[in-house]
Every structure is written in structure tokens, then in C-alpha cells.
Scaffold this motif. Structure first.
Motif, PDB file in Angstrom:
ATOM      1  N   GLN A 198      -2.267   2.123  -2.235  1.00 16.79           N
ATOM      2  CA  GLN A 198      -1.311   2.798  -3.109  1.00 16.79           C
ATOM      3  C   GLN A 198      -0.324   3.636  -2.300  1.00 16.79           C
ATOM      4  OE1 GLN A 198      -3.822   5.031  -5.798  1.00 16.79           O
ATOM      5  NE2 GLN A 198      -4.033   3.317  -7.234  1.00 16.79           N
ATOM      6  N   LYS A 200       0.636   3.267   0.849  1.00 17.83           N
ATOM      7  CA  LYS A 200       1.574   2.405   1.584  1.00 17.83           C
ATOM      8  C   LYS A 200       2.632   1.818   0.655  1.00 17.83           C
ATOM      9  CE  LYS A 200      -1.471   1.102   5.422  1.00 17.83           C
ATOM     10  NZ  LYS A 200      -2.270   0.020   6.049  1.00 17.83           N
ATOM     11  N   GLU A 201       2.195   1.413  -0.542  1.00 15.19           N
ATOM     12  CA  GLU A 201       3.142   0.847  -1.502  1.00 15.19           C
ATOM     13  C   GLU A 201       4.215   1.860  -1.863  1.00 15.19           C
ATOM     14  OE1 GLU A 201       2.985  -1.874  -5.520  1.00 15.19           O
ATOM     15  OE2 GLU A 201       1.524  -0.264  -5.322  1.00 15.19           O
ATOM     16  N   ASN A 204       6.404   2.667   1.410  1.00  9.89           N
ATOM     17  CA  ASN A 204       7.312   1.555   1.743  1.00  9.89           C
ATOM     18  C   ASN A 204       8.524   1.514   0.829  1.00  9.89           C
ATOM     19  OD1 ASN A 204       5.662   0.707   3.840  1.00  9.89           O
ATOM     20  ND2 ASN A 204       4.565  -0.800   2.608  1.00  9.89           N
ATOM     21  N   GLU A 310      12.164  -2.369  -8.966  1.00 13.04           N
ATOM     22  CA  GLU A 310      11.111  -1.971  -8.030  1.00 13.04           C
ATOM     23  C   GLU A 310      10.548  -0.593  -8.420  1.00 13.04           C
ATOM     24  OE1 GLU A 310      10.478  -1.143  -3.216  1.00 13.04           O
ATOM     25  OE2 GLU A 310      12.477  -1.567  -4.030  1.00 13.04           O
ATOM     26  N   LEU A 314       6.685   0.679  -9.923  1.00 10.93           N
ATOM     27  CA  LEU A 314       5.908   1.818  -9.423  1.00 10.93           C
ATOM     28  C   LEU A 314       5.601   2.803 -10.551  1.00 10.93           C
ATOM     29  CD1 LEU A 314       7.768   2.521  -6.051  1.00 10.93           C
ATOM     30  CD2 LEU A 314       5.526   1.462  -6.329  1.00 10.93           C
TER      31      LEU A 314
END
Length: 572
Positions: A198, A200-201, A204, A310, A314
Motif C-alpha cells: 500500500q 509503495k502504491e 509511486n 489514477e 487510490l
């Protein structure tokens, strides 16, 4: 206090509205007339268990409604309703409504707001307390004895638990955090993998503060670029050029200037006009700059749509906004660090927990010692009440102890478990026969003795519990003579601090009342109905006279009834 009760299609009651007064109100009538049905209705109104059997035969639903006036703004019900988002208006009115359908469904409302049965019960039982001969109340519940003792002590020491409760909340938070951190290795490994993915997502994505809002605004501008540009261009052209807006405004300025040479008011008008002219000229320059800065970039809209998609992905996982996602990211980053350095983190938490427990237990012991002293005072108060009720040979004790728990915290040679009110427990013990050991209240067998004990405790606790209305359902069962008179006086004493409604068969209790209601059962058109009537002075004499002798009313019983009323009037 309870000022109005409305009952509709409940058991044998078709429709009944009762107005209640302050002080002591007694309710009398023949057995089976419906006195207990009214108590049942009040019990359901404050959250009791409902049943389709309560719905009058042939009707679709039973409806109960009670109006309470809570004058004391410090009453706990104000804080409870505020926490639940329920308003008590300036009239200090609390309206509780409950409907029970023939299918068994129950609908609850407080001041018009739909609520759950649990909330109805919490609110209802904070303003109305029903005590009957056969119903287990807080006084018989050992788990409530510590709370009752604290109510007694708080009358003179309102903040005596404040320090402990603050320490308890701190200790409980640390304890919960320590237990959550001290999970098994497999759970921690799985949790770590999830958090790492989570984090890293989110990282990034490289989110920027308020990025979603800024992109949404830019998308809206690009989607309407042509329309915005066209309108700005038309606006600019309307102002600039020969025979356009600013040109005509300039002509007007010249004419005002010439007129102002011979008129002071017009001269002032010209100055004001010039200021506005320059402002319009400045705005026209800004329009031109905006037009020159506008440049449609092919493909930018597609980039924005992709970025917003995107971010929306999230949002579905981590929050409703970029701000919430970033907050969540910081939170899981902290948790990951705690898991990575778990041993050190657990050691720090353990040290903090031990320190918090040490402070908590020291404060808990202070509470224990305070309660030991308060228990002695309560014992004296109860024994004094029981003496008035001709139970002067009774022994009453408040047992304060600190129970040992197998999985508790070590404290002075034993294991103890802190709870929101301390580490101790309280039990009310009694013996009604000299030489017999004291036992728990619920071990008392005699109905008459139980009635007097309950009344003595009620007389003490009613003013400490904050209850605005107390209902007694035949608590005078099994007593007579001088004991009955003493109980009548006790019940009236309670009404000086709380409104009291009492169902009774004792003439002594009926004669001391401030208001006397008689309930009767009648049959009309082959259906049973219940009626209620407030009795006048002469009607009270007749009713109490019948209570003394039975069905037949005699001159002697009327004389006795009149004497009882007059004697108790002097007592009041």
C-alpha cells in the motif's frame, strides 16, 4: 418529571391519556382493573422487551408516548441526548414514543428522531425508574452496587473519580496498543507485506496536496476552452476600438470635465467617474493578458483524465480525498516502522505500560480507601432508614473488596484487574434476624422485609441517581399496621426529590398521596375498556374507606379514612 402518558390500543386499554403531577401520585383500583398494565406500558416506553401480546385484539399496533419535563440542565440526560444528536428544546421537553405492531416490529422515537431500542432504553431509564415486587432492579444487581456507592459518595465529592478515570483511559490505550503490536509472527509478516504494498502504491503516485481539486478545475477549463476564449475575446472587443465601450466612456469623461468647470457637484462627479474609467481600462488590459496567456495544448486533457482516474483508484482504497490518502500513507509508514523495529517498540510500550499501571494502581488504592469510608457512612444511613421501618434489629454491611484475578496485574501480593471504576468491587449484605450472618440482598426471602429494604435503599439513592420519576408497583406487599404507615412516610419522602407514582393496596399509602387516581375496568359493546379518574377529597375518603374494609363502605371506615388523610396531611 413525567407529565403526560398516552396509551393507545395497549392490552385492554383502547385509549388513555394520563396527566401526572409532581409529588406523590397513587393509583388504586380493583385487582384486574389494569393498574399493572399502566406500569407495563411505562416499562415498554423506556425500553422494556415488547411483545405482540400487548397489541389490543383486532388492532394493527399499540402506541405509547410519554412527555417528560427535565428542568435541571445538569441532569445526565442532557449530556446523553447531546452525544446522540437529539435536541431537548428550550421548553425542557423530552418526548419518548414507541410503537409495537401486530407483526412484532418496534419503532422508537425520542423528540421525533428515530432511534434504536438500546438508545431508547439508555435515555428512558435515566429519567424513569420502575420498581416492582417481582422485578430485579439495580439495587439487587451486585454489579451495580459499586456504582450506587459512588453515587452516594459523589453527592459531597463530585470529582473523586476524575483522576483515576484519566489514568485508566491512558493505561487502556497503551494496553490495547501493546496487545495489537504483540501479534504472532505470521500475522505480522502478512500485515507487513500488505502495508508495504500500500505504501509503495501511494508513494509511486507522487501525490501533491489538493492535486485532485486543481486537476478538476483545469479539466473544466480545457473542456470549455473555446467558449471561454470566445467570450473573453468578445468582451475585450466590446471595450476596445473606435465607437466601443472605452471610447464612449472617454467621450463621457470629456463632457463631464467641461461641465464641472462651472459646477462643483459635477466636478466631484467627474473625479469619481475618472476613477471608475481607469478601473475599467485596467480590467480590459487583464482580459487581454488572459487571452494572450491562453494556449490550448493538444493531449493535455487526456493526461488530466488519466491522472484523475489514477487518483480515483487510490481514493477507493485509502480515502475520500488526496489529503486523506496522504494522511493514511503517513499512518501506515509509522506502523511499518513499528513492525520493523518491533522488539524495540514493544520494549518501549512495555515500559510505558508498566509506568502507567503503577500510577493507575496507586490511584485505584486511593479510591478503595475512599470507598471504605463512604461504605461506613452508607451503612449508617441505611440502618437509620431501616430503623424507621421497624427493622432496627437488621444488620447491613457494604463489603468492599479487591478481587484477585488469575491474569491480572501484580499489586501488593495479588493479581488485580483494573476496570473503569477501579480495582475493587462492592456488595450490599444484610441480615434481618439477629445472630444470622449477613448475606447478599437477593438471598432475602420475606416479601415484606424485601419491600422495606428496597424502600430504605430507594429513599437514600433516589436523590443520588438523578432519576426524575420513580414508579413503585405494589412494593408495600406483605406489610400492615405501623410498618405500613412508616412505609407510606418513606415513599412520600422520596417524592420530595423525585416525582413518585405508586400502585398500592394500603390505605396508609393512599392517604398520604398528593394526587389520587382510581382505575376501573368497564365493559361496553362486549369489549373491555379501562378508565382513569382523579379523585376529589370526598371521593378519596370513599375509596380509602373501601380499602380499609373491603367492598362495603361503612360510616366507621369513612371516618377512619378521613382521619388518615388529615393525619398524613399534618405529617406532610
Amino acid at each position: 418529571m413525567l407529565t403526560e402518558l398516552s396509551i393507545k390500543n395497549f392490552a385492554i386499554i383502547e385509549q388513555l391519556s394520563i396527566s401526572f403531577q409532581s409529588g406523590l401520585t397513587v393509583l388504586t383500583g380493583e385487582t384486574g382493573a389494569g393498574k399493572s398494565i399502566i406500569i407495563d406500558a411505562l416499562g415498554l416506553l423506556i425500553g422494556g422487551r415488547g411483545s405482540v401480546e400487548y397489541v389490543r385484539h383486532g388492532e394493527k399496533k399499540a402506541e405509547l408516548e410519554g412527555l417528560f419535563i427535565i428542568e435541571d440542565r445538569r441532569h445526565p440526560v442532557y449530556q446523553k441526548t447531546k452525544e446522540l444528536g437529539i435536541d431537548i428544546n428550550e421548553d425542557q421537553m423530552l418526548v419518548i414514543h414507541r410503537t409495537i405492531s401486530h407483526s412484532g416490529k418496534s419503532i422508537c422515537r425520542i423528540n421525533g428522531k428515530l432511534t434504536t431500542l438500546a438508545i431508547l432504553k439508555e435515555i428512558g431509564q435515566s429519567v424513569l425508574d420502575i420498581h416492582s415486587q417481582h422485578e430485579t432492579q439495580a439495587l439487587l444487581n451486585k454489579e451495580k452496587h459499586l456504582e450506587l456507592l459512588d453515587f452516594f459518595h459523589q453527592s459531597s465529592h463530585p470529582d473523586f473519580k476524575k483522576s483515576y478515570q484519566h489514568l485508566y483511559n491512558h493505561w487502556k490505550q497503551l494496553k490495547d496498543k501493546y496487545e495489537a503490536s504483540n501479534k504472532n509472527e505470521q500475522e505480522l509478516a502478512q500485515r507487513m507485506d500488505l502495508l508495504d504494498f500500500q505504501l509503495k502504491e501511494i508513494q509511486n503516485a507522487d501525490l501533491q496536496p489538493d492535486e485532485d481539486q486543481l486537476l478538476t478545475e483545469e479539466r473544466n477549463e480545457l473542456q470549455h476552452f473555446e467558449k471561454i476564449h470566445s467570450n473573453l475575446n468578445d468582451a475585450y472587443n466590446a471595450l476596445h476600438g473606435e465607437q466601443r465601450g472605452l471610447d464612449w466612456m472617454s467621450h463621457a469623461a470629456n463632457h463631464l470635465e467641461e461641465a464641472g468647470e462651472h459646477h462643483q457637484a459635477v466636478k466631484k462627479m467627474h473625479q469619481d467617474y475618472i476613477d471608475h474609467y481607469y478601473l475599467m481600462e485596467e480590467i480590459s488590459y487583464q482580459i487581454r493578458q488572459q487571452l494572450e496567456s491562453m494556449d490550448y495544448e493538444p493531449g493535455r486533457l487526456e493526461v488530466i483524465e488519466s491522472r484523475l482516474h489514477e487518483i480515483d483508484q487510490l481514493k477507493r482504497k485509502y480515502g475520500q480525498s488526496v489529503e486523506e490518502i496522504m494522511t493514511y500513507s503517513a499512518k501506515i509508514e509509522e506502523e511499518l516502522d513499528e513492525i520493523t523495529h518491533r522488539d524495540q517498540h514493544l520494549e518501549n510500550l512495555s515500559n510505558m505500560l508498566q509506568e502507567a499501571a503503577h500510577d493507575l494502581l496507586l490511584e485505584a488504592k486511593e479510591l478503595y480507601l475512599l470507598r471504605k469510608k463512604a461504605a461506613k457512612q452508607l451503612e449508617k444511613a441505611v440502618l437509620a432508614e431501616l430503623k424507621d421501618l421497624y427493622m432496627d434489629k437488621t444488620a447491613f454491611e457494604v463489603d468492599i473488596s479487591i478481587p484477585s484475578r488469575e491474569n491480572g496485574i501484580s499489586f501488593e501480593g495479588k493479581k488485580v484487574t483494573p476496570h473503569p471504576h477501579g480495582i475493587d468491587q462492592a456488595r450490599f449484605l444484610i441480615s434481618t434476624n439477629p445472630g444470622e450472618p449477613v448475606k447478599d440482598l437477593d438471598r432475602i426471602a420475606s416479601g415484606g422485609e424485601m419491600s422495606r429494604i428496597m424502600l430504605a435503599l430507594k429513599n437514600i439513592f433516589s436523590k443520588h441517581q438523578g432519576i426524575t420519576s420513580v414508579i413503585f408497583d405494589e412494593v408495600d406487599t406483605g406489610v400492615s399496621g405501623r410498618v405500613a404507615q412508616s412505609m407510606a412516610e418513606k415513599i412520600h419522602n422520596i417524592s420530595s426529590g423525585s416525582q413518585v407514582l405508586c400502585i398500592t393496596h394500603l390505605p396508609q399509602v393512599a392517604s398520604i398521596a398528593d394526587t389520587h387516581l382510581r382505575i376501573e375496568k368497564i365493559v361496553e359493546n362486549n369489549r373491555t375498556h379501562t378508565t382513569l379518574q382523579e379523585l376529589s377529597f370526598e371521593q378519596r375518603i370513599d375509596e380509602i374507606g373501601k380499602m380499609i374494609t373491603g367492598e362495603e363502605l361503612t360510616t366507621a371506615s369513612k371516618t377512619h379514612a378521613r382521619e388518615l388523610i388529615e393525619m398524613n396531611h399534618k405529617h406532610k
